[in-house]
Write a protein that holds these residues in place. Structure first.
Motif, PDB file in Angstrom:
ATOM      1  N   GLU A 223      12.955  46.994 -19.300  1.00 46.00           N
ATOM      2  CA  GLU A 223      14.177  46.205 -19.432  1.00 46.00           C
ATOM      3  C   GLU A 223      14.840  46.350 -20.799  1.00 46.00           C
ATOM      4  OE1 GLU A 223      15.220  41.570 -18.649  1.00 46.00           O
ATOM      5  OE2 GLU A 223      13.565  42.413 -17.473  1.00 46.00           O
ATOM      6  N   GLU A 224      13.996  46.373 -21.844  1.00 42.19           N
ATOM      7  CA  GLU A 224      14.550  46.413 -23.200  1.00 42.19           C
ATOM      8  C   GLU A 224      15.285  47.720 -23.471  1.00 42.19           C
ATOM      9  OE1 GLU A 224      12.926  44.919 -27.489  1.00 42.19           O
ATOM     10  OE2 GLU A 224      11.463  45.096 -25.863  1.00 42.19           O
ATOM     11  N   VAL A 225      14.658  48.827 -23.081  1.00 44.66           N
ATOM     12  CA  VAL A 225      15.287  50.134 -23.283  1.00 44.66           C
ATOM     13  C   VAL A 225      16.550  50.230 -22.424  1.00 44.66           C
ATOM     14  CG1 VAL A 225      15.008  52.643 -23.125  1.00 44.66           C
ATOM     15  CG2 VAL A 225      13.092  51.229 -23.879  1.00 44.66           C
ATOM     16  N   ASN A 226      16.439  49.810 -21.155  1.00 42.32           N
ATOM     17  CA  ASN A 226      17.605  49.840 -20.270  1.00 42.32           C
ATOM     18  C   ASN A 226      18.785  49.087 -20.870  1.00 42.32           C
ATOM     19  OD1 ASN A 226      16.333  51.388 -18.373  1.00 42.32           O
ATOM     20  ND2 ASN A 226      16.174  49.783 -16.820  1.00 42.32           N
ATOM     21  N   GLU A 227      18.483  47.931 -21.440  1.00 40.81           N
ATOM     22  CA  GLU A 227      19.545  47.116 -22.015  1.00 40.81           C
ATOM     23  C   GLU A 227      20.223  47.827 -23.187  1.00 40.81           C
ATOM     24  OE1 GLU A 227      19.140  42.590 -23.217  1.00 40.81           O
ATOM     25  OE2 GLU A 227      18.655  43.032 -21.109  1.00 40.81           O
ATOM     26  N   ALA A 228      19.393  48.477 -24.026  1.00 38.13           N
ATOM     27  CA  ALA A 228      19.933  49.202 -25.180  1.00 38.13           C
ATOM     28  C   ALA A 228      20.775  50.394 -24.729  1.00 38.13           C
ATOM     29  CB  ALA A 228      18.790  49.661 -26.084  1.00 38.13           C
ATOM     30  N   VAL A 229      20.317  51.088 -23.693  1.00 39.76           N
ATOM     31  CA  VAL A 229      21.071  52.247 -23.193  1.00 39.76           C
ATOM     32  C   VAL A 229      22.376  51.782 -22.552  1.00 39.76           C
ATOM     33  CG1 VAL A 229      21.063  54.233 -21.621  1.00 39.76           C
ATOM     34  CG2 VAL A 229      18.978  53.644 -22.869  1.00 39.76           C
ATOM     35  N   LEU A 230      22.316  50.707 -21.788  1.00 33.83           N
ATOM     36  CA  LEU A 230      23.525  50.171 -21.146  1.00 33.83           C
ATOM     37  C   LEU A 230      24.563  49.762 -22.194  1.00 33.83           C
ATOM     38  CD1 LEU A 230      24.959  49.347 -18.494  1.00 33.83           C
ATOM     39  CD2 LEU A 230      23.871  47.110 -18.711  1.00 33.83           C
ATOM     40  N   LYS A 231      24.068  49.211 -23.289  1.00 30.92           N
ATOM     41  CA  LYS A 231      24.951  48.801 -24.377  1.00 30.92           C
ATOM     42  C   LYS A 231      25.667  50.016 -24.974  1.00 30.92           C
ATOM     43  CE  LYS A 231      24.708  45.639 -28.307  1.00 30.92           C
ATOM     44  NZ  LYS A 231      23.803  44.915 -29.192  1.00 30.92           N
ATOM     45  N   GLN A 232      24.880  51.091 -25.177  1.00 33.08           N
ATOM     46  CA  GLN A 232      25.486  52.319 -25.710  1.00 33.08           C
ATOM     47  C   GLN A 232      26.473  52.911 -24.695  1.00 33.08           C
ATOM     48  OE1 GLN A 232      23.319  56.015 -25.824  1.00 33.08           O
ATOM     49  NE2 GLN A 232      24.103  56.517 -27.841  1.00 33.08           N
TER      50      GLN A 232
ATOM     51  N   TYR B  77      24.357  63.471 -16.075  1.00 33.61           N
ATOM     52  CA  TYR B  77      23.022  62.981 -15.699  1.00 33.61           C
ATOM     53  C   TYR B  77      22.188  64.149 -15.179  1.00 33.61           C
ATOM     54  CZ  TYR B  77      25.020  58.212 -15.560  1.00 33.61           C
ATOM     55  OH  TYR B  77      25.622  57.019 -15.863  1.00 33.61           O
ATOM     56  N   HIS B  78      20.868  64.020 -15.278  1.00 37.69           N
ATOM     57  CA  HIS B  78      19.983  64.986 -14.624  1.00 37.69           C
ATOM     58  C   HIS B  78      19.315  64.301 -13.434  1.00 37.69           C
ATOM     59  CE1 HIS B  78      20.658  67.418 -18.214  1.00 37.69           C
ATOM     60  NE2 HIS B  78      20.190  68.436 -17.517  1.00 37.69           N
ATOM     61  N   LYS B  79      18.088  63.859 -13.650  1.00 42.68           N
ATOM     62  CA  LYS B  79      17.401  63.190 -12.543  1.00 42.68           C
ATOM     63  C   LYS B  79      17.609  61.684 -12.590  1.00 42.68           C
ATOM     64  CE  LYS B  79      13.633  66.035 -10.879  1.00 42.68           C
ATOM     65  NZ  LYS B  79      12.211  66.191 -10.691  1.00 42.68           N
ATOM     66  N   ILE B  80      17.832  61.107 -11.424  1.00 43.68           N
ATOM     67  CA  ILE B  80      17.864  59.647 -11.306  1.00 43.68           C
ATOM     68  C   ILE B  80      16.457  59.280 -10.829  1.00 43.68           C
ATOM     69  CG2 ILE B  80      19.019  57.685 -10.223  1.00 43.68           C
ATOM     70  CD1 ILE B  80      20.781  59.406 -12.143  1.00 43.68           C
ATOM     71  N   ASP B  81      15.600  58.996 -11.804  1.00 43.00           N
ATOM     72  CA  ASP B  81      14.168  58.964 -11.519  1.00 43.00           C
ATOM     73  C   ASP B  81      13.470  58.392 -12.755  1.00 43.00           C
ATOM     74  OD1 ASP B  81      11.667  59.488 -10.488  1.00 43.00           O
ATOM     75  OD2 ASP B  81      11.838  61.666 -10.517  1.00 43.00           O
ATOM     76  N   ILE B  82      12.178  58.062 -12.634  1.00 44.80           N
ATOM     77  CA  ILE B  82      11.466  57.549 -13.815  1.00 44.80           C
ATOM     78  C   ILE B  82      10.340  58.492 -14.249  1.00 44.80           C
ATOM     79  CG2 ILE B  82      12.017  55.125 -13.393  1.00 44.80           C
ATOM     80  CD1 ILE B  82       9.218  54.838 -12.149  1.00 44.80           C
ATOM     81  N   GLY B  83      10.338  59.717 -13.725  1.00 43.71           N
ATOM     82  CA  GLY B  83       9.256  60.666 -14.015  1.00 43.71           C
ATOM     83  C   GLY B  83       9.121  61.041 -15.479  1.00 43.71           C
ATOM     84  N   LYS B  84      10.241  61.158 -16.186  1.00 44.12           N
ATOM     85  CA  LYS B  84      10.182  61.517 -17.608  1.00 44.12           C
ATOM     86  C   LYS B  84      10.931  60.476 -18.429  1.00 44.12           C
ATOM     87  CE  LYS B  84       9.260  66.407 -17.455  1.00 44.12           C
ATOM     88  NZ  LYS B  84       9.872  67.678 -17.107  1.00 44.12           N
ATOM     89  N   ASP B  85      10.579  60.430 -19.719  1.00 39.99           N
ATOM     90  CA  ASP B  85      11.155  59.421 -20.618  1.00 39.99           C
ATOM     91  C   ASP B  85      12.674  59.379 -20.560  1.00 39.99           C
ATOM     92  OD1 ASP B  85       8.606  59.051 -21.361  1.00 39.99           O
ATOM     93  OD2 ASP B  85       8.788  59.904 -23.377  1.00 39.99           O
ATOM     94  N   TYR B  86      13.300  60.564 -20.526  1.00 41.75           N
ATOM     95  CA  TYR B  86      14.751  60.620 -20.706  1.00 41.75           C
ATOM     96  C   TYR B  86      15.521  60.554 -19.388  1.00 41.75           C
ATOM     97  CZ  TYR B  86      13.616  65.527 -19.808  1.00 41.75           C
ATOM     98  OH  TYR B  86      13.116  66.678 -19.268  1.00 41.75           O
ATOM     99  N   TYR B  87      14.834  60.564 -18.262  1.00 37.92           N
ATOM    100  CA  TYR B  87      15.544  60.415 -16.990  1.00 37.92           C
ATOM    101  C   TYR B  87      16.230  59.051 -16.933  1.00 37.92           C
ATOM    102  CZ  TYR B  87      12.920  64.413 -15.013  1.00 37.92           C
ATOM    103  OH  TYR B  87      12.389  65.642 -14.748  1.00 37.92           O
ATOM    104  N   THR B  88      17.178  58.922 -16.025  1.00 39.52           N
ATOM    105  CA  THR B  88      17.859  57.648 -15.806  1.00 39.52           C
ATOM    106  C   THR B  88      17.254  57.006 -14.572  1.00 39.52           C
ATOM    107  OG1 THR B  88      19.878  58.649 -16.681  1.00 39.52           O
ATOM    108  CG2 THR B  88      20.117  56.572 -15.465  1.00 39.52           C
ATOM    109  N   SER B  89      16.698  55.816 -14.720  1.00 43.02           N
ATOM    110  CA  SER B  89      16.086  55.168 -13.551  1.00 43.02           C
ATOM    111  C   SER B  89      17.184  54.719 -12.592  1.00 43.02           C
ATOM    112  CB  SER B  89      15.263  53.956 -13.986  1.00 43.02           C
ATOM    113  OG  SER B  89      16.118  52.940 -14.493  1.00 43.02           O
ATOM    114  N   PRO B  90      16.871  54.664 -11.290  1.00 45.10           N
ATOM    115  CA  PRO B  90      17.862  54.161 -10.333  1.00 45.10           C
ATOM    116  C   PRO B  90      18.384  52.779 -10.748  1.00 45.10           C
ATOM    117  CG  PRO B  90      16.025  55.144  -9.141  1.00 45.10           C
ATOM    118  CD  PRO B  90      15.648  55.141 -10.601  1.00 45.10           C
ATOM    119  N   GLU B  91      17.503  51.975 -11.311  1.00 49.27           N
ATOM    120  CA  GLU B  91      17.884  50.626 -11.741  1.00 49.27           C
ATOM    121  C   GLU B  91      18.961  50.660 -12.829  1.00 49.27           C
ATOM    122  OE1 GLU B  91      15.534  46.700 -13.517  1.00 49.27           O
ATOM    123  OE2 GLU B  91      14.535  48.647 -13.422  1.00 49.27           O
TER     124      GLU B  91
END
Length: 270
Positions: free
Chosen positions: A206-215, A240-254
């Motif tokens: 959640e914390e990382v998602n929030e920071a990325v959403l802010k950016q 975007y590349h993968k919409i997935d959580i497999g790697k750190d830098y992917y974008t999660s569907p959430e």
């Protein structure tokens, strides 16, 4: 509004997906459908019909539903690692041909890893087969390639270019041009935030998602500074590349869902 005038509140975004990963179909598409957003999918032909890639039928369905299918080359090899221009040309040419064979008509080329835009020979090769090309990064794409000269924005990406022609009147090469367009890489942005502040935590928490959403919101809103008086000068083109959580830098569907919701709620035209 129905007449085609531009309001200063009008904000635009182009969404692009690199390489043609399956997750663009399985995970991103339902979210895009929810808001009736369309994206450009840049397909590396060697990836289609593979375990990670979309099938040709899935790509055809996307095109039939109004998405844009474009070329990412016949194979995904960094042009900086290839010594022969003939080989680079064949990746560009075959990247167009393999899509045409499947009934698509690509007019835009994205160089693997967005490399090559500072080499006039590579730009010339892309220009033989395509109307536009992506070979660089910037948070905003200036539609006249004049970010630095006319707006004082991103000197590294835009210095010396007043329009999108590859060569200026005196014959000198300009590194911002219609075959060296700039995308904002969401993956890179995500990675930077994660590695600078949140290492060791969940990169999709959640914390990382929030920071990325802010950016994300800051970048997509930043165009309003340059789009004044009915003139659209700059827009973000988000990769975007993968919409997935497999790697750190992917974008999660959430996170992707939150970003699309942001665009929808804030009246962006996608």
């Amino acid at each position: 509004n129905n007449n085609n005038t531009i309001n200063e509140s009008d904000k635009y975004v182009i969404l692009m997906f690199d390489r043609g990963y399956k997750s663009a179909y399985t995970d991103a598409k339902p979210i895009l459908d929810k808001y009736d957003f369309k994206a450009s999918i840049f397909v590396a032909c060697e990836r289609t019909e593979s375990s990670k890639g979309m099938s040709w039928d899935q790509l055809r369905q996307l095109q039939n539903e109004g998405h844009d299918i474009q070329s990412h080359g016949s194979e995904h090899t960094n042009f900086a690692d290839i010594e022969s221009y003939e080989q680079i040309e064949s990746i560009v040419r075959e990247g167009k041909e393999c899509l045409k064979d499947q009934g698509f008509n690509p007019t835009v080329f994205q160089a693997p890893y967005n490399k090559g835009g500072d080499d006039p020979k590579i730009v010339d090769i892309i220009s033989r087969y395509f109307d536009f090309g992506f070979t660089g990064h910037s948070k905003l794409m200036f539609l006249n390639c004049d970010g630095w000269e006319n707006f004082g924005y991103d000197r590294v990406s835009y210095e010396g270019s007043h329009d999108c022609k590859p060569y200026s009147a005196d014959g000198s090469f300009s590194h911002a041009n219609r075959y060296a367009m700039k995308e904002w890489s969401h993956d890179r942005g995500h990675d930077k935030i994660y590695e600078s502040k949140y290492l060791g935590e969940d990169p999709h928490g959640e914390e990382v998602n929030e920071a990325v959403l802010k950016q994300f919101s800051k970048i997509v809103e930043s165009q309003t500074k340059f789009n004044k008086g009915g003139e659209i000068n700059a827009i973000p083109i988000i990769g975007y590349h993968k919409i997935d959580i497999g790697k750190d830098y992917y974008t999660s569907p959430e996170l992707f869902e939150k970003e699309m919701e942001y665009l929808h709620e804030n009246n962006f035209k996608v």
